[in-house]
Each structure stands twice: as structure tokens, then as C-alpha cells.
Design a protein around this motif. Structure first.
Motif, PDB file in Angstrom:
ATOM      1  N   ILE A   1       1.411   4.374  -2.829  1.00 34.60           N
ATOM      2  CA  ILE A   1       1.088   5.802  -2.679  1.00 34.60           C
ATOM      3  C   ILE A   1       2.316   6.703  -2.604  1.00 34.60           C
ATOM      4  O   ILE A   1       2.208   7.891  -2.883  1.00 34.60           O
ATOM      5  CB  ILE A   1       0.129   6.087  -1.500  1.00 34.60           C
ATOM      6  N   THR A   2       3.478   6.144  -2.236  1.00 39.82           N
ATOM      7  CA  THR A   2       4.667   7.000  -2.107  1.00 39.82           C
ATOM      8  C   THR A   2       5.704   6.775  -3.202  1.00 39.82           C
ATOM      9  O   THR A   2       6.557   7.632  -3.422  1.00 39.82           O
ATOM     10  CB  THR A   2       5.388   6.764  -0.765  1.00 39.82           C
TER      11      THR A   2
ATOM     12  N   PHE B   1       0.840  -1.206   0.000  1.00 39.69           N
ATOM     13  CA  PHE B   1       0.000   0.000   0.000  1.00 39.69           C
ATOM     14  C   PHE B   1       0.874   1.255   0.000  1.00 39.69           C
ATOM     15  O   PHE B   1       0.693   2.146  -0.836  1.00 39.69           O
ATOM     16  CB  PHE B   1      -0.937   0.004   1.216  1.00 39.69           C
ATOM     17  N   TYR B   2       1.836   1.336   0.923  1.00 38.81           N
ATOM     18  CA  TYR B   2       2.663   2.540   1.010  1.00 38.81           C
ATOM     19  C   TYR B   2       3.619   2.666  -0.180  1.00 38.81           C
ATOM     20  O   TYR B   2       3.948   3.776  -0.581  1.00 38.81           O
ATOM     21  CB  TYR B   2       3.377   2.626   2.359  1.00 38.81           C
TER      22      TYR B   2
ATOM     23  N   ALA C   1      -5.673  12.204  -5.866  1.00 39.69           N
ATOM     24  CA  ALA C   1      -4.917  11.293  -5.008  1.00 39.69           C
ATOM     25  C   ALA C   1      -5.848  10.553  -4.056  1.00 39.69           C
ATOM     26  O   ALA C   1      -5.727   9.339  -3.870  1.00 39.69           O
ATOM     27  CB  ALA C   1      -3.848  12.059  -4.231  1.00 39.69           C
TER      28      ALA C   1
ATOM     29  N   ASP D   1      -5.264   4.177   6.296  1.00 37.23           N
ATOM     30  CA  ASP D   1      -4.749   3.107   5.447  1.00 37.23           C
ATOM     31  C   ASP D   1      -5.575   1.838   5.689  1.00 37.23           C
ATOM     32  O   ASP D   1      -6.482   1.843   6.533  1.00 37.23           O
ATOM     33  CB  ASP D   1      -3.240   2.928   5.655  1.00 37.23           C
TER      34      ASP D   1
ATOM     35  N   GLU E   1      -7.606   7.787  -5.865  1.00 38.41           N
ATOM     36  CA  GLU E   1      -6.704   6.662  -6.123  1.00 38.41           C
ATOM     37  C   GLU E   1      -6.416   5.875  -4.845  1.00 38.41           C
ATOM     38  O   GLU E   1      -6.401   4.636  -4.860  1.00 38.41           O
ATOM     39  CB  GLU E   1      -5.397   7.174  -6.719  1.00 38.41           C
ATOM     40  N   TYR E   2      -6.193   6.572  -3.727  1.00 37.64           N
ATOM     41  CA  TYR E   2      -5.861   5.895  -2.473  1.00 37.64           C
ATOM     42  C   TYR E   2      -7.047   5.101  -1.950  1.00 37.64           C
ATOM     43  O   TYR E   2      -6.879   4.023  -1.372  1.00 37.64           O
ATOM     44  CB  TYR E   2      -5.358   6.890  -1.437  1.00 37.64           C
TER      45      TYR E   2
ATOM     46  N   LEU F   1      -7.108   1.891  -3.627  1.00 40.63           N
ATOM     47  CA  LEU F   1      -6.060   0.997  -3.130  1.00 40.63           C
ATOM     48  C   LEU F   1      -6.399   0.383  -1.770  1.00 40.63           C
ATOM     49  O   LEU F   1      -5.657  -0.455  -1.267  1.00 40.63           O
ATOM     50  CB  LEU F   1      -4.737   1.761  -3.007  1.00 40.63           C
TER      51      LEU F   1
ATOM     52  N   VAL G   1      -3.609  13.811   3.225  1.00 42.07           N
ATOM     53  CA  VAL G   1      -3.255  14.084   1.846  1.00 42.07           C
ATOM     54  C   VAL G   1      -3.325  15.603   1.705  1.00 42.07           C
ATOM     55  O   VAL G   1      -4.406  16.197   1.805  1.00 42.07           O
ATOM     56  CB  VAL G   1      -4.219  13.376   0.874  1.00 42.07           C
TER      57      VAL G   1
ATOM     58  N   ALA H   1      -7.615   2.475   1.095  1.00 42.69           N
ATOM     59  CA  ALA H   1      -7.752   3.464   2.165  1.00 42.69           C
ATOM     60  C   ALA H   1      -9.244   3.743   2.398  1.00 42.69           C
ATOM     61  O   ALA H   1     -10.087   3.432   1.554  1.00 42.69           O
ATOM     62  CB  ALA H   1      -7.037   4.758   1.792  1.00 42.69           C
TER      63      ALA H   1
END
Length: 124
Positions: A27-28, A23-24, A81, A111, A84-85, A88, A119, A90
């Protein structure tokens, strides 16, 4: 004089370290450095997030007094964002202190295991 410490990483307790690293990473963009059942990590050599397996961890209520920390991430387009998160895994809690009548300042998300992160828009 106090001995100065160099921050190695922030470590999150979680039930599924591999899932959290994925996950991280998504997003990162931080590389998955290792990924096992008990431990996982993302990082770039300077910034590191580790994940340690704690099967019975329970997320803190939001808002609430038990929140211990959260991440703040800057993005060029907050709404995109966030969308999108959420895709995923979130979630978006109801309480949003950064959303104003003039528009979005920042958005609080959780998360997949309930850790909070914000964000935030790029600086103008």
C-alpha cells in the motif's frame, strides 16, 4: 535544554511480521528492508515502519477508548485505494467518521491484524 531525538521508526506489534511488511509494502511502496519470523521492516531511508512479533496481540475495538494511534495515508483516489486495500486483506469497520453526506472525506480501514489506518484524499 532537552536533547532532541530523531525518529527512527514506528514499530507495530503483530503476530506475523512478514505478512505485515508485505501488506504495508503493497500500500505504500516502501521497500521491504528485512523480513524474518520475529521482525520485519519497510522503509525508504527516511520513513520506516517496523513490525515485531507479539503472538498474543489483540486488536483494539473501533470505535473505542483503547485505540493508541493510527496511520493516515494520502491517495489520489480514495475509493479506488480502499477497494485495492480491501483486496489485499484490509477490512472496513462500520463506524466511518470521515464519510459525509456530501461524499467521502476519508475512510478508516484496519490492516490484516486490526491496526487502524485512514485513507485520505489529496489536498485540494
Amino acid at each position: 535544554m532537552t536533547t532532541k531525538a530523531k525518529l527512527l521508526a514506528v514499530t507495530l506489534d503483530c503476530a506475523e511480521p512478514k505478512k505485515m511488511a508485505e501488506f504495508y509494502h503493497a500500500i505504500t511502496g516502501l521497500d521491504i528492508q528485512y523480513s524474518e519470523e520475529e521482525y520485519a521492516a519497510v522503509g525508504n531511508g527516511t520513513t520506516n515502519i517496523y513490525f515485531g512479533r507479539v503472538p498474543d496481540r489483540k486488536p483494539s475495538a473501533w470505535p473505542g477508548p483503547d485505540k493508541q494511534f493510527h496511520f493516515d495515508f494520502r491517495v489520489p483516489d480514495v475509493e479506488k485505494a480502499v477497494e485495492e486495500y480491501l483486496e489485499l486483506g484490509a477490512t472496513r469497520p462500520d463506524f466511518q467518521p470521515g464519510v459525509t453526506e456530501e461524499g467521502t472525506g476519508w475512510v478508516v480501514l484496519q490492516d490484516p491484524e486490526g491496526h487502524l489506518f485512514c485513507v485520505c484524499p489529496e489536498r485540494s
